[in-house]
Motif scaffolding. Sequence first.
Motif, short mmCIF file in Angstrom:
data_model
loop_
_atom_site.label_atom_id
_atom_site.label_comp_id
_atom_site.label_asym_id
_atom_site.label_seq_id
_atom_site.Cartn_x
_atom_site.Cartn_y
_atom_site.Cartn_z
N ARG A 1 18.01 -4.10 -7.74
CA ARG A 1 17.54 -2.87 -8.37
C ARG A 1 18.45 -2.58 -9.55
O ARG A 1 19.61 -2.23 -9.38
CB ARG A 1 17.52 -1.71 -7.38
CG ARG A 1 16.88 -0.46 -7.98
CD ARG A 1 16.44 0.53 -6.94
NE ARG A 1 17.55 1.06 -6.18
CZ ARG A 1 17.42 2.09 -5.33
NH1 ARG A 1 16.24 2.64 -5.13
NH2 ARG A 1 18.46 2.52 -4.66
N GLU A 2 17.91 -2.75 -10.76
CA GLU A 2 18.69 -2.65 -11.98
C GLU A 2 18.38 -1.33 -12.70
O GLU A 2 17.39 -0.67 -12.41
CB GLU A 2 18.37 -3.83 -12.89
CG GLU A 2 18.67 -5.18 -12.26
CD GLU A 2 20.12 -5.37 -11.90
OE1 GLU A 2 20.99 -5.18 -12.78
OE2 GLU A 2 20.41 -5.70 -10.73
N ARG A 3 19.22 -0.98 -13.66
CA ARG A 3 19.07 0.30 -14.35
C ARG A 3 17.68 0.43 -14.97
O ARG A 3 17.02 1.46 -14.85
CB ARG A 3 20.14 0.44 -15.43
CG ARG A 3 20.15 1.80 -16.10
CD ARG A 3 21.22 1.85 -17.18
NE ARG A 3 20.86 0.99 -18.31
CZ ARG A 3 21.66 0.78 -19.34
NH1 ARG A 3 22.86 1.30 -19.38
NH2 ARG A 3 21.25 0.00 -20.34
N ASP A 4 17.22 -0.60 -15.66
CA ASP A 4 15.86 -0.60 -16.19
C ASP A 4 15.40 -2.05 -16.38
O ASP A 4 16.21 -2.97 -16.40
CB ASP A 4 15.76 0.18 -17.51
CG ASP A 4 16.66 -0.39 -18.58
OD1 ASP A 4 16.33 -1.45 -19.14
OD2 ASP A 4 17.71 0.21 -18.86
N SER B 1 10.31 1.08 -3.87
CA SER B 1 11.58 0.54 -3.40
C SER B 1 11.39 -0.04 -2.01
O SER B 1 10.28 -0.04 -1.47
CB SER B 1 12.66 1.63 -3.42
OG SER B 1 12.24 2.77 -2.70
N VAL C 1 21.62 5.67 -6.46
CA VAL C 1 20.58 6.33 -7.24
C VAL C 1 20.41 7.76 -6.73
O VAL C 1 20.35 8.01 -5.52
CB VAL C 1 19.24 5.57 -7.12
CG1 VAL C 1 18.11 6.32 -7.83
CG2 VAL C 1 19.38 4.17 -7.71
N ASP D 1 18.75 4.09 -0.17
CA ASP D 1 17.78 3.85 -1.22
C ASP D 1 18.00 4.82 -2.38
O ASP D 1 18.10 4.41 -3.54
CB ASP D 1 16.36 4.01 -0.67
CG ASP D 1 15.29 3.75 -1.71
OD1 ASP D 1 15.25 2.63 -2.22
OD2 ASP D 1 14.53 4.67 -2.02
N LYS D 2 18.11 6.10 -2.07
CA LYS D 2 18.38 7.12 -3.09
C LYS D 2 18.79 8.41 -2.40
O LYS D 2 18.51 8.61 -1.21
CB LYS D 2 17.17 7.37 -3.98
CG LYS D 2 16.00 8.03 -3.29
CD LYS D 2 14.79 8.20 -4.18
CE LYS D 2 14.12 6.89 -4.49
NZ LYS D 2 12.80 7.05 -5.15
N GLU E 1 15.48 1.10 -11.31
CA GLU E 1 15.89 2.23 -10.48
C GLU E 1 14.82 3.32 -10.44
O GLU E 1 14.60 3.94 -9.40
CB GLU E 1 17.19 2.83 -11.01
CG GLU E 1 18.42 1.99 -10.74
CD GLU E 1 19.69 2.67 -11.21
OE1 GLU E 1 19.60 3.76 -11.83
OE2 GLU E 1 20.78 2.11 -10.99
N LYS E 2 14.16 3.56 -11.58
CA LYS E 2 13.19 4.65 -11.66
C LYS E 2 11.80 4.09 -11.92
O LYS E 2 11.64 3.05 -12.54
CB LYS E 2 13.59 5.62 -12.77
CG LYS E 2 14.93 6.30 -12.54
CD LYS E 2 15.27 7.25 -13.68
CE LYS E 2 16.61 7.94 -13.45
NZ LYS E 2 16.97 8.85 -14.56
N TYR F 1 20.52 -3.69 -1.37
CA TYR F 1 20.12 -4.23 -2.66
C TYR F 1 21.20 -5.18 -3.19
O TYR F 1 22.39 -5.03 -2.90
CB TYR F 1 19.89 -3.11 -3.68
CG TYR F 1 18.65 -2.29 -3.38
CD1 TYR F 1 17.38 -2.80 -3.63
CD2 TYR F 1 18.74 -1.02 -2.84
CE1 TYR F 1 16.25 -2.06 -3.37
CE2 TYR F 1 17.62 -0.26 -2.57
CZ TYR F 1 16.36 -0.79 -2.83
OH TYR F 1 15.24 -0.06 -2.55
#
Length: 251
Positions: free
Chosen positions: A154-157, A134, A50, A24-25, A129-130, A79
């Motif tokens: 899960r995309e950058r933004d 999740s 991430v 996940d991160k 992502e942020k 993902y």
Amino acid sequence: MEKSDYIFGLRAIIEAIEAGKNIDKVLMRRDLGGDLAKELADKIKEYGVVCQKVPVERLNRITMKNHQGAIALLSPVAYNRLDYLIPQMYEEGKTPVVLVLDGITDARNFGAIARSADCAAVDAIVIPEKGSASVTGDAVKASAGALFYVPVCRERDTATAVRQLKENGYLVVGASEKGAKSYVDVDFTVPVAIVMGAEDTGISHEVLRLCDELVSIPMLGNIGSLNVSVAAGVMLYEVVRQRLASGFTRG
């Protein structure tokens, strides 16, 4: 947090990334240095994992064992990538429905939304992502297992994802109290992306500007808004209603 939900130690995390574990991160201590830490940072960049830089206290709350300044939180599912799924959905002859979650941070709401999404045959859920919940064990539990079935991208933004959907022919519909049009007055029989925002702040201003339609759900009682998971269910079942009336079948 269960021990099975995370991996700690620099070498162990590097090997997990190389082995293709669903991560996940990665949480890394802010001031972490050394050759092994650099190798981990390079692997994170190479594999697109991430990563968040955090104070050591955050790591110690997860485990007091020798984590060496890094902990990888594991995801129950892998993902997906939106740029892979978009052409795949069209190639399968679908009229896709994508649900975009902009700032939904509560795992229980995320899980409940995913449960409704699976029941309504949604083709994909998009999260940033942020600043987003999740796919964790709590979210999977709240989804009644639906997160094992609905692809999550899960995309950058969120804004970048919405632009990509628009460029590929999706009608982007934002659910917002600012919407002048009722949610039942939009044609949902076309490829559509429905955007749901955070309960406290709603859809972000940048994403609001990108929406083709802004719609609202009528509020007739004393409370001014629905829980976001309930609102998502209302929106998705309007899609179902229209498509069943038009002769659509699942998929």
